[in-house]
Design a protein around this motif. Sequence first.
Motif, PDB file in Angstrom:
ATOM      1  N   SER A 172     -11.923   3.533  -6.240  1.00  0.00           N
ATOM      2  CA  SER A 172     -11.070   3.570  -5.060  1.00  0.00           C
ATOM      3  C   SER A 172     -10.799   5.016  -4.684  1.00  0.00           C
ATOM      4  O   SER A 172     -10.768   5.907  -5.543  1.00  0.00           O
ATOM      5  CB  SER A 172      -9.742   2.853  -5.337  1.00  0.00           C
ATOM      6  OG  SER A 172      -8.809   3.065  -4.294  1.00  0.00           O
ATOM      7  N   GLY A 173     -10.571   5.244  -3.393  1.00  0.00           N
ATOM      8  CA  GLY A 173     -10.197   6.574  -2.935  1.00  0.00           C
ATOM      9  C   GLY A 173      -8.704   6.759  -2.785  1.00  0.00           C
ATOM     10  O   GLY A 173      -8.225   7.884  -2.608  1.00  0.00           O
ATOM     11  N   ASP A 174      -7.928   5.640  -2.866  1.00  0.00           N
ATOM     12  CA  ASP A 174      -6.474   5.736  -2.693  1.00  0.00           C
ATOM     13  C   ASP A 174      -5.687   5.038  -3.793  1.00  0.00           C
ATOM     14  O   ASP A 174      -4.460   5.048  -3.773  1.00  0.00           O
ATOM     15  CB  ASP A 174      -6.056   5.166  -1.334  1.00  0.00           C
ATOM     16  CG  ASP A 174      -6.417   3.693  -1.163  1.00  0.00           C
ATOM     17  OD1 ASP A 174      -6.878   3.072  -2.144  1.00  0.00           O
ATOM     18  OD2 ASP A 174      -6.237   3.178  -0.048  1.00  0.00           O
ATOM     19  N   ILE A 228       3.190   4.378  -4.010  1.00  0.00           N
ATOM     20  CA  ILE A 228       2.185   5.288  -4.565  1.00  0.00           C
ATOM     21  C   ILE A 228       2.607   5.897  -5.892  1.00  0.00           C
ATOM     22  O   ILE A 228       1.819   6.616  -6.508  1.00  0.00           O
ATOM     23  CB  ILE A 228       1.860   6.423  -3.571  1.00  0.00           C
ATOM     24  CG1 ILE A 228       3.109   7.262  -3.294  1.00  0.00           C
ATOM     25  CG2 ILE A 228       1.275   5.863  -2.281  1.00  0.00           C
ATOM     26  CD1 ILE A 228       2.840   8.496  -2.443  1.00  0.00           C
ATOM     27  N   TYR A 282     -10.451   7.112  -8.088  1.00  0.00           N
ATOM     28  CA  TYR A 282      -9.774   6.260  -9.064  1.00  0.00           C
ATOM     29  C   TYR A 282     -10.793   5.252  -9.610  1.00  0.00           C
ATOM     30  O   TYR A 282     -11.562   4.656  -8.841  1.00  0.00           O
ATOM     31  CB  TYR A 282      -8.619   5.498  -8.438  1.00  0.00           C
ATOM     32  CG  TYR A 282      -7.487   6.350  -7.928  1.00  0.00           C
ATOM     33  CD1 TYR A 282      -6.439   6.728  -8.777  1.00  0.00           C
ATOM     34  CD2 TYR A 282      -7.447   6.765  -6.606  1.00  0.00           C
ATOM     35  CE1 TYR A 282      -5.392   7.506  -8.310  1.00  0.00           C
ATOM     36  CE2 TYR A 282      -6.399   7.542  -6.130  1.00  0.00           C
ATOM     37  CZ  TYR A 282      -5.377   7.904  -6.983  1.00  0.00           C
ATOM     38  OH  TYR A 282      -4.343   8.667  -6.516  1.00  0.00           O
ATOM     39  N   THR A 302       5.519  12.829   1.954  1.00  0.00           N
ATOM     40  CA  THR A 302       4.159  12.328   1.792  1.00  0.00           C
ATOM     41  C   THR A 302       4.090  10.816   1.860  1.00  0.00           C
ATOM     42  O   THR A 302       3.018  10.261   2.011  1.00  0.00           O
ATOM     43  CB  THR A 302       3.579  12.796   0.448  1.00  0.00           C
ATOM     44  OG1 THR A 302       4.390  12.273  -0.624  1.00  0.00           O
ATOM     45  CG2 THR A 302       3.553  14.303   0.372  1.00  0.00           C
ATOM     46  N   ASN A 303       5.210  10.125   1.736  1.00  0.00           N
ATOM     47  CA  ASN A 303       5.190   8.662   1.704  1.00  0.00           C
ATOM     48  C   ASN A 303       5.825   8.031   2.932  1.00  0.00           C
ATOM     49  O   ASN A 303       5.988   6.829   2.995  1.00  0.00           O
ATOM     50  CB  ASN A 303       5.893   8.163   0.432  1.00  0.00           C
ATOM     51  CG  ASN A 303       5.583   6.712   0.145  1.00  0.00           C
ATOM     52  OD1 ASN A 303       4.522   6.223   0.495  1.00  0.00           O
ATOM     53  ND2 ASN A 303       6.513   6.024  -0.479  1.00  0.00           N
ATOM     54  N   ASN A 324      -5.480   1.899  -4.302  1.00  0.00           N
ATOM     55  CA  ASN A 324      -5.055   0.565  -3.868  1.00  0.00           C
ATOM     56  C   ASN A 324      -6.235  -0.367  -3.592  1.00  0.00           C
ATOM     57  O   ASN A 324      -6.272  -1.490  -4.088  1.00  0.00           O
ATOM     58  CB  ASN A 324      -4.187   0.665  -2.611  1.00  0.00           C
ATOM     59  CG  ASN A 324      -2.844   1.320  -2.870  1.00  0.00           C
ATOM     60  OD1 ASN A 324      -2.183   1.002  -3.849  1.00  0.00           O
ATOM     61  ND2 ASN A 324      -2.452   2.240  -2.014  1.00  0.00           N
ATOM     62  N   TYR A 325      -7.190   0.091  -2.803  1.00  0.00           N
ATOM     63  CA  TYR A 325      -8.327  -0.731  -2.404  1.00  0.00           C
ATOM     64  C   TYR A 325      -9.566  -0.308  -3.199  1.00  0.00           C
ATOM     65  O   TYR A 325     -10.065   0.811  -3.036  1.00  0.00           O
ATOM     66  CB  TYR A 325      -8.573  -0.603  -0.904  1.00  0.00           C
ATOM     67  CG  TYR A 325      -7.387  -1.040  -0.079  1.00  0.00           C
ATOM     68  CD1 TYR A 325      -7.133  -2.389   0.144  1.00  0.00           C
ATOM     69  CD2 TYR A 325      -6.501  -0.098   0.439  1.00  0.00           C
ATOM     70  CE1 TYR A 325      -6.029  -2.793   0.883  1.00  0.00           C
ATOM     71  CE2 TYR A 325      -5.396  -0.492   1.181  1.00  0.00           C
ATOM     72  CZ  TYR A 325      -5.166  -1.841   1.403  1.00  0.00           C
ATOM     73  OH  TYR A 325      -4.074  -2.235   2.123  1.00  0.00           O
ATOM     74  N   SER A 328      -8.452   8.666 -13.173  1.00  0.00           N
ATOM     75  CA  SER A 328      -8.737   9.374 -11.922  1.00  0.00           C
ATOM     76  C   SER A 328      -9.252  10.782 -12.177  1.00  0.00           C
ATOM     77  O   SER A 328      -9.005  11.379 -13.225  1.00  0.00           O
ATOM     78  CB  SER A 328      -7.477   9.449 -11.047  1.00  0.00           C
ATOM     79  OG  SER A 328      -6.502  10.285 -11.650  1.00  0.00           O
ATOM     80  N   PRO A 368       0.806  -1.226   0.000  1.00  0.00           N
ATOM     81  CA  PRO A 368       0.000   0.000   0.000  1.00  0.00           C
ATOM     82  C   PRO A 368       0.836   1.271   0.000  1.00  0.00           C
ATOM     83  O   PRO A 368       0.393   2.303  -0.482  1.00  0.00           O
ATOM     84  CB  PRO A 368      -0.814  -0.123   1.293  1.00  0.00           C
ATOM     85  CG  PRO A 368      -0.882  -1.576   1.571  1.00  0.00           C
ATOM     86  CD  PRO A 368       0.442  -2.136   1.101  1.00  0.00           C
TER      87      PRO A 368
END
Length: 362
Positions: free
Chosen positions: A222-224, A105, A259, A164-165, A226-227, A278, A102
């Motif tokens: 998805s909002g990120d 990015i 996304y 940010t990561n 990933n999921y 996106s 996760p």
Amino acid sequence: MRSLIFLFIISFSLTLHSQAIYKSSDPGSDWSSSNPNHIQSDGSVPSSGYSESNSSPKASGGNNVRFSDCTPPLSTHSLTSPAISTIGKSNIRIGFGQRHTPAFISPVILEWSSNGSSWNTISSNVVSGGTSTWSVSLFDLNASANNISTLQFRFTFTTSDSATNNCPVGGGNFRIDDFWVGANFKLPIQLAAFTLTLTHYPTLHWTTFSELNNDHFSIERSGDGNYFIEIVTIKGHSDADKKYEYSCIDYSPIPGINYYRLKQVDLDGSSTIYPMKSLVISLKKTLVYPTLSSQKINIEISDQHSTYCQWYLTNPFGQTILDGIIPEKNRSTIDIDKLCNGPYILRLKSSNYQETFKIIKI
């Protein structure tokens, strides 16, 4: 969830058979890395969960190639294949296993070249699928990749900003394995286009040139990145050699970045996931899309109380690269095709409004 579907039909013919050209069970052994500290062979998480067929590689286990999305931030790295001959071959398809954490990015660009210097984009971001298991990505190349003696492939990515990561704590990684090249395929579908547009709601369109044993399509959100969750399912077609056009509307997008990806599922349950799109839905009803782009960024402000709004595009060091004014019609387009790839910050400001968005040039 409501959706709109539009279908149109024309004739289209296709007669193909599958044939393997190239298989690499460990791309880290015969591919070249620009920086072994960020792209390296690693056996800590062996590939698994996918089986060889006429259109998919087999999980070989053992070593695979690990991409590290960490310090130094904003540094670019690549992994390049050896030369592969497609002389006498057509309808080129590539497939490979992939897995990511996760925390990874950054977009990973996949390209092909016939001479090792001019590169053609296959996907602006191949990072998709689940984050805890291996999955297979498949891509079909256009006719310009046929009949080439020195066909090469390249993965490229720019490490994320450590701020940010959370790189000092861990950072993320993306893995590939079992890179496979084949030719002359009878495909479950031939996808001609997949687009995301925005009017009052996000709208997705896609077109197929042919379908064979296609059970259904799923649109996932998805909002990120990933999921993903499934928001609509649309029945496919089992008859080949026809063109179909589909469209669906997301009437319940989430605030912030959305996304979307298209998933195609065969009658036997096997599936193909296509690269995601996106856009941003603002709490203040400001729309910025696409946030991953190689050409243009669109801005729409539907709840603006002043006559104009100033926009600024800055690099990660805070330097203004571009700026302009959104006129009274509350819509503007920013041309970014001449900018270097990487992250940027878009700031919108007026007398009674201010908002910030992250943009990635790919």
